[in-house]
Design a protein around this motif. Structure first.
Motif, PDB file in Angstrom:
ATOM      1  N   ALA A  41      39.567  21.350  31.323  1.00 56.49           N
ATOM      2  CA  ALA A  41      39.948  20.097  31.979  1.00 56.49           C
ATOM      3  C   ALA A  41      39.552  20.113  33.450  1.00 56.49           C
ATOM      4  CB  ALA A  41      41.438  19.857  31.833  1.00 56.49           C
ATOM      5  N   GLY A  42      39.582  21.286  34.080  1.00 52.16           N
ATOM      6  CA  GLY A  42      39.216  21.395  35.482  1.00 52.16           C
ATOM      7  C   GLY A  42      37.749  21.145  35.743  1.00 52.16           C
ATOM      8  N   MET A  43      36.938  21.120  34.706  1.00 48.66           N
ATOM      9  CA  MET A  43      35.515  20.854  34.865  1.00 48.66           C
ATOM     10  C   MET A  43      35.217  19.354  34.932  1.00 48.66           C
ATOM     11  SD  MET A  43      33.833  23.788  32.428  1.00 48.66           S
ATOM     12  CE  MET A  43      32.193  23.254  32.888  1.00 48.66           C
ATOM     13  N   PHE A  44      36.250  18.540  34.780  1.00 49.95           N
ATOM     14  CA  PHE A  44      36.113  17.094  34.918  1.00 49.95           C
ATOM     15  C   PHE A  44      36.487  16.682  36.336  1.00 49.95           C
ATOM     16  CE2 PHE A  44      35.889  17.532  30.459  1.00 49.95           C
ATOM     17  CZ  PHE A  44      35.387  16.358  29.928  1.00 49.95           C
ATOM     18  N   ALA A  45      35.921  15.586  36.782  1.00 58.03           N
ATOM     19  CA  ALA A  45      36.211  15.082  38.119  1.00 58.03           C
ATOM     20  C   ALA A  45      37.650  14.589  38.200  1.00 58.03           C
ATOM     21  CB  ALA A  45      35.242  13.961  38.478  1.00 58.03           C
ATOM     22  N   THR A  46      38.133  14.457  39.409  1.00 57.36           N
ATOM     23  CA  THR A  46      39.503  13.964  39.609  1.00 57.36           C
ATOM     24  C   THR A  46      39.684  12.614  38.928  1.00 57.36           C
ATOM     25  OG1 THR A  46      39.552  15.100  41.739  1.00 57.36           O
ATOM     26  CG2 THR A  46      41.243  13.422  41.333  1.00 57.36           C
ATOM     27  N   THR A  47      38.696  11.728  39.091  1.00 53.98           N
ATOM     28  CA  THR A  47      38.661  10.471  38.344  1.00 53.98           C
ATOM     29  C   THR A  47      37.550  10.587  37.314  1.00 53.98           C
ATOM     30  OG1 THR A  47      39.436   9.184  40.249  1.00 53.98           O
ATOM     31  CG2 THR A  47      38.321   7.976  38.488  1.00 53.98           C
ATOM     32  N   SER A  48      37.914  10.657  36.058  1.00 50.61           N
ATOM     33  CA  SER A  48      36.922  10.908  35.010  1.00 50.61           C
ATOM     34  C   SER A  48      37.374  10.274  33.705  1.00 50.61           C
ATOM     35  CB  SER A  48      36.703  12.414  34.832  1.00 50.61           C
ATOM     36  OG  SER A  48      37.940  13.092  34.666  1.00 50.61           O
ATOM     37  N   PHE A  49      36.426  10.194  32.773  1.00 50.43           N
ATOM     38  CA  PHE A  49      36.680   9.496  31.517  1.00 50.43           C
ATOM     39  C   PHE A  49      35.970  10.224  30.378  1.00 50.43           C
ATOM     40  CE2 PHE A  49      36.483   6.664  35.087  1.00 50.43           C
ATOM     41  CZ  PHE A  49      37.628   5.891  34.972  1.00 50.43           C
ATOM     42  N   TRP A  50      36.703  10.432  29.295  1.00 47.81           N
ATOM     43  CA  TRP A  50      36.134  11.011  28.072  1.00 47.81           C
ATOM     44  C   TRP A  50      36.383  10.025  26.943  1.00 47.81           C
ATOM     45  CZ3 TRP A  50      37.914  16.339  25.636  1.00 47.81           C
ATOM     46  CH2 TRP A  50      37.159  16.584  24.478  1.00 47.81           C
ATOM     47  N   ARG A  51      35.284   9.515  26.391  1.00 45.50           N
ATOM     48  CA  ARG A  51      35.364   8.631  25.226  1.00 45.50           C
ATOM     49  C   ARG A  51      34.972   9.433  24.000  1.00 45.50           C
ATOM     50  NH1 ARG A  51      33.526   2.896  24.701  1.00 45.50           N
ATOM     51  NH2 ARG A  51      35.537   2.864  23.671  1.00 45.50           N
ATOM     52  N   ASP A  52      35.864   9.475  23.022  1.00 47.52           N
ATOM     53  CA  ASP A  52      35.600  10.223  21.795  1.00 47.52           C
ATOM     54  C   ASP A  52      35.589   9.269  20.611  1.00 47.52           C
ATOM     55  OD1 ASP A  52      35.364  12.749  20.213  1.00 47.52           O
ATOM     56  OD2 ASP A  52      37.243  11.982  19.367  1.00 47.52           O
ATOM     57  N   LEU A  53      34.485   9.270  19.882  1.00 50.73           N
ATOM     58  CA  LEU A  53      34.366   8.469  18.670  1.00 50.73           C
ATOM     59  C   LEU A  53      34.365   9.419  17.483  1.00 50.73           C
ATOM     60  CD1 LEU A  53      31.624   5.882  19.763  1.00 50.73           C
ATOM     61  CD2 LEU A  53      34.060   5.929  20.295  1.00 50.73           C
ATOM     62  N   VAL A  54      35.556   9.711  16.961  1.00 47.74           N
ATOM     63  CA  VAL A  54      35.774  10.466  15.723  1.00 47.74           C
ATOM     64  C   VAL A  54      35.604  11.973  15.904  1.00 47.74           C
ATOM     65  CG1 VAL A  54      35.054  10.748  13.305  1.00 47.74           C
ATOM     66  CG2 VAL A  54      35.082   8.465  14.317  1.00 47.74           C
ATOM     67  N   ALA A  55      34.701  12.424  16.770  1.00 53.66           N
ATOM     68  CA  ALA A  55      34.332  13.836  16.823  1.00 53.66           C
ATOM     69  C   ALA A  55      35.528  14.772  17.000  1.00 53.66           C
ATOM     70  CB  ALA A  55      33.323  14.068  17.946  1.00 53.66           C
ATOM     71  N   PHE A  56      36.396  14.489  17.970  1.00 58.20           N
ATOM     72  CA  PHE A  56      37.564  15.324  18.217  1.00 58.20           C
ATOM     73  C   PHE A  56      38.835  14.697  17.662  1.00 58.20           C
ATOM     74  CE2 PHE A  56      34.643  17.349  20.950  1.00 58.20           C
ATOM     75  CZ  PHE A  56      35.168  18.549  21.401  1.00 58.20           C
ATOM     76  N   SER A  57      38.989  13.395  17.836  1.00 55.92           N
ATOM     77  CA  SER A  57      40.270  12.735  17.571  1.00 55.92           C
ATOM     78  C   SER A  57      40.359  12.063  16.216  1.00 55.92           C
ATOM     79  CB  SER A  57      40.519  11.676  18.656  1.00 55.92           C
ATOM     80  OG  SER A  57      39.488  10.696  18.634  1.00 55.92           O
ATOM     81  N   TRP A  58      39.236  11.977  15.476  1.00 51.93           N
ATOM     82  CA  TRP A  58      39.193  11.204  14.228  1.00 51.93           C
ATOM     83  C   TRP A  58      39.625   9.756  14.478  1.00 51.93           C
ATOM     84  CZ3 TRP A  58      36.570  12.299  10.041  1.00 51.93           C
ATOM     85  CH2 TRP A  58      36.258  13.639   9.769  1.00 51.93           C
ATOM     86  N   ASN A  59      39.343   9.281  15.665  1.00 54.70           N
ATOM     87  CA  ASN A  59      39.704   7.915  16.028  1.00 54.70           C
ATOM     88  C   ASN A  59      38.760   7.473  17.135  1.00 54.70           C
ATOM     89  OD1 ASN A  59      41.120   5.475  16.233  1.00 54.70           O
ATOM     90  ND2 ASN A  59      43.095   6.488  15.975  1.00 54.70           N
ATOM     91  N   LEU A  60      38.951   6.265  17.635  1.00 53.32           N
ATOM     92  CA  LEU A  60      38.218   5.784  18.805  1.00 53.32           C
ATOM     93  C   LEU A  60      39.158   5.939  19.992  1.00 53.32           C
ATOM     94  CD1 LEU A  60      36.650   2.527  17.309  1.00 53.32           C
ATOM     95  CD2 LEU A  60      35.888   4.892  17.080  1.00 53.32           C
ATOM     96  N   THR A  61      38.895   6.935  20.826  1.00 52.29           N
ATOM     97  CA  THR A  61      39.858   7.354  21.840  1.00 52.29           C
ATOM     98  C   THR A  61      39.200   7.455  23.203  1.00 52.29           C
ATOM     99  OG1 THR A  61      41.091   8.633  20.191  1.00 52.29           O
ATOM    100  CG2 THR A  61      41.471   9.175  22.497  1.00 52.29           C
ATOM    101  N   THR A  62      39.878   6.960  24.227  1.00 46.85           N
ATOM    102  CA  THR A  62      39.445   7.152  25.607  1.00 46.85           C
ATOM    103  C   THR A  62      40.582   7.800  26.388  1.00 46.85           C
ATOM    104  OG1 THR A  62      38.027   5.195  25.518  1.00 46.85           O
ATOM    105  CG2 THR A  62      38.580   6.047  27.696  1.00 46.85           C
ATOM    106  N   VAL A  63      40.290   8.914  27.044  1.00 48.99           N
ATOM    107  CA  VAL A  63      41.282   9.546  27.915  1.00 48.99           C
ATOM    108  C   VAL A  63      40.729   9.566  29.334  1.00 48.99           C
ATOM    109  CG1 VAL A  63      42.289  10.937  26.084  1.00 48.99           C
ATOM    110  CG2 VAL A  63      40.403  11.872  27.432  1.00 48.99           C
ATOM    111  N   GLU A  64      41.634   9.585  30.298  1.00 43.86           N
ATOM    112  CA  GLU A  64      41.243   9.511  31.699  1.00 43.86           C
ATOM    113  C   GLU A  64      41.737  10.728  32.474  1.00 43.86           C
ATOM    114  OE1 GLU A  64      42.322   5.854  33.542  1.00 43.86           O
ATOM    115  OE2 GLU A  64      41.599   4.603  31.888  1.00 43.86           O
TER     116      GLU A  64
END
Length: 432
Positions: A41-64
């Motif tokens: 998680a520390g490799m992401f910027a302070t303001t950052s976004f991860w959009r996952d389409l099925v690969a990790f979450s088996w759903n359409l997911t955006t985390v910030e």
């Protein structure tokens, strides 16, 4: 005179975008392999976004931000077991942002990703990351080198032809054989899903109330055409030909959908309406009552998909005087076209694409037409939008630069709505 400037002794060349992306991917994979969520998680910027389409979450997911990344990894990392993160092509840099396409493998699937890096505190950190699964291990589609042979050479008694097998399948489906997936709605979305399930060997059935595939398009007002360019609108497996118009008229689209359904062997029931659906927790199945050409049938699929469209139901406003107005009133979905309104006065409520299409056609046929607009409307010339808004993703120019429709879709999917404006404002300034 040419002046040659030597690099000071002991200094190294600045790393290339590909080297920076490869180093980040390697460090990220190492943190994932060590199950070190905090380091990842520390490799992401302070303001950052991860959009996952099925690969990790088996759903359409955006985390910030880092907290969102950590939360997603804490809930998925052990099960997903991501590994094999590798740069798939040369990375690029523009405006201080490194963009990199990468591949990765999970415990069950093969995935593609798109990474954008920015420097923060002198270190490359992820600003946005997209991960999307495209293939299940052990359930690869029969395409490319795995395509079916088709012909069975040699002699064999009791051989069935392709047509005989298709006819037997059609006769059994919904009667002696139940679909695993029932798709309600046979527009482009339902048909494309039906084709995908067919290629994966999943028994599926698509049903639609219209008499023929594509009738949803044929039944609309005659001036309707696609507002998105052809490169944006390809269906899976079978792209539009090179001479297909940029903006296809509705009846041409309807014919293509009908042809596509047949060529892709999508099990499709036309003139079929679903009247009720209920789910049994005990059996894990749905009971769906349908009427097909007047015949009542019961289907028992395990999965039920509603593909009836985001605009399937007309939104008719209610206002005083409607009940006594002696003129014609109808929704745009029931608009018969402009021919009958020559010399008449017309009012169109709304100011989106259909409203402009209908108003323009009415004016061309001699109607006195007024558009009623409730709030501000974003208006852009089509040519300007094509050049500055879509040209880098969906155009012949984009294709020549290696931007396929598949890649363009992932680029668009990688942008969370929260930062979409950062990419769109410069484009609209160019249009202005």
């Amino acid at each position: 005179m040419t002046e040659i400037l030597d690099r000071p002794a002991g200094t190294a060349a600045a790393p290339t975008p590909s080297e920076r992306a490869t180093r980040w991917l390697g460090d990220f994979e190492a943190a994932l392999a060590a199950r070190d969520v905090r380091a990842a998680a520390g490799m992401f910027a302070t303001t950052s976004f991860w959009r996952d389409l099925v690969a990790f979450s088996w759903n359409l997911t955006t985390v910030e931000d880092r907290a969102g990344v950590a939360d997603l990894l804490e809930h998925t990392l052990e099960r997903v077991d991501p590994h094999g993160l590798v740069l798939e092509e040369e990375a690029s840099e523009d405006g201080g942002v490194v963009t990199a396409w990468f591949g990765l493998t999970t415990s069950v699937g093969r995935c593609r990703g798109l990474l954008r890096l920015r420097e923060e505190d002198g270190t490359d950190r992820a600003w946005t990351m997209l991960t999307t699964m495209y293939e299940l291990v052990g359930h690869e589609e029969p395409r490319g080198t795995r395509r079916p042979m088709g012909a069975e050479h040699g002699a064999r008694r009791d051989r069935s032809s392709w047509l005989e097998r298709r006819e037997a399948e059609d006769a059994a489906l919904g009667r002696t054989e139940q679909p695993y997936v029932l798709v309600v709605g046979g527009g482009q979305g339902g048909i494309a899903l039906g084709a995908r399930l067919r290629q994966l060997g999943v028994p599926a059935l698509v049903i639609d109330k219209h008499a023929r595939p594509g009738d949803q398009w044929r039944s609309r007002y005659k001036s309707l055409c696609l507002h998105d360019p052809v490169w944006y609108d390809h269906l899976p497996y079978l792209k539009f030909p090179d001479n297909w118009p940029v903006f296809a008229p509705k009846d041409k689209v309807g014919d293509w959908l009908e042809m596509y359904t047949r060529v892709m062997e999508v099990p499709y029931w036309s003139s079929t309406v679903a009247t009720s659906a209920s789910f049994s927790e005990e059996t894990g199945q749905w009971t769906v009552e349908v009427e097909r050409d007047g015949e009542a049938l019961t289907l028992r699929p395990t999965q039920l998909v509603m593909a009836t469209g985001m605009s399937g139901k007309p939104n008719l406003p209610s206002f005083p005087g409607m009940e006594v107005f002696r003129g014609d009133q109808h929704h745009s979905s029931a608009h018969p076209g402009p021919d009958a309104y020559a010399g008449k006065r017309a009012v169109v409520i709304g100011s989106n694409n259909s409203a402009f299409d209908i108003c323009g056609a009415l004016w061309e046929h001699g109607a006195d037409v007024t558009m009623v607009q409730r709030s501000s409307t974003h208006i852009v010339k089509s040519a300007s939008l094509m050049e500055h808004g879509l040209g880098d993703l969906y155009s012949e120019r984009a294709l020549a630069a290696g931007m396929t429709t598949e890649k363009a879709d992932l680029v668009f999917a990688s942008l969370p709505y929260r930062i979409m404006h950062e990419f769109q404002i410069p484009a609209y300034e160019k249009m202005a």
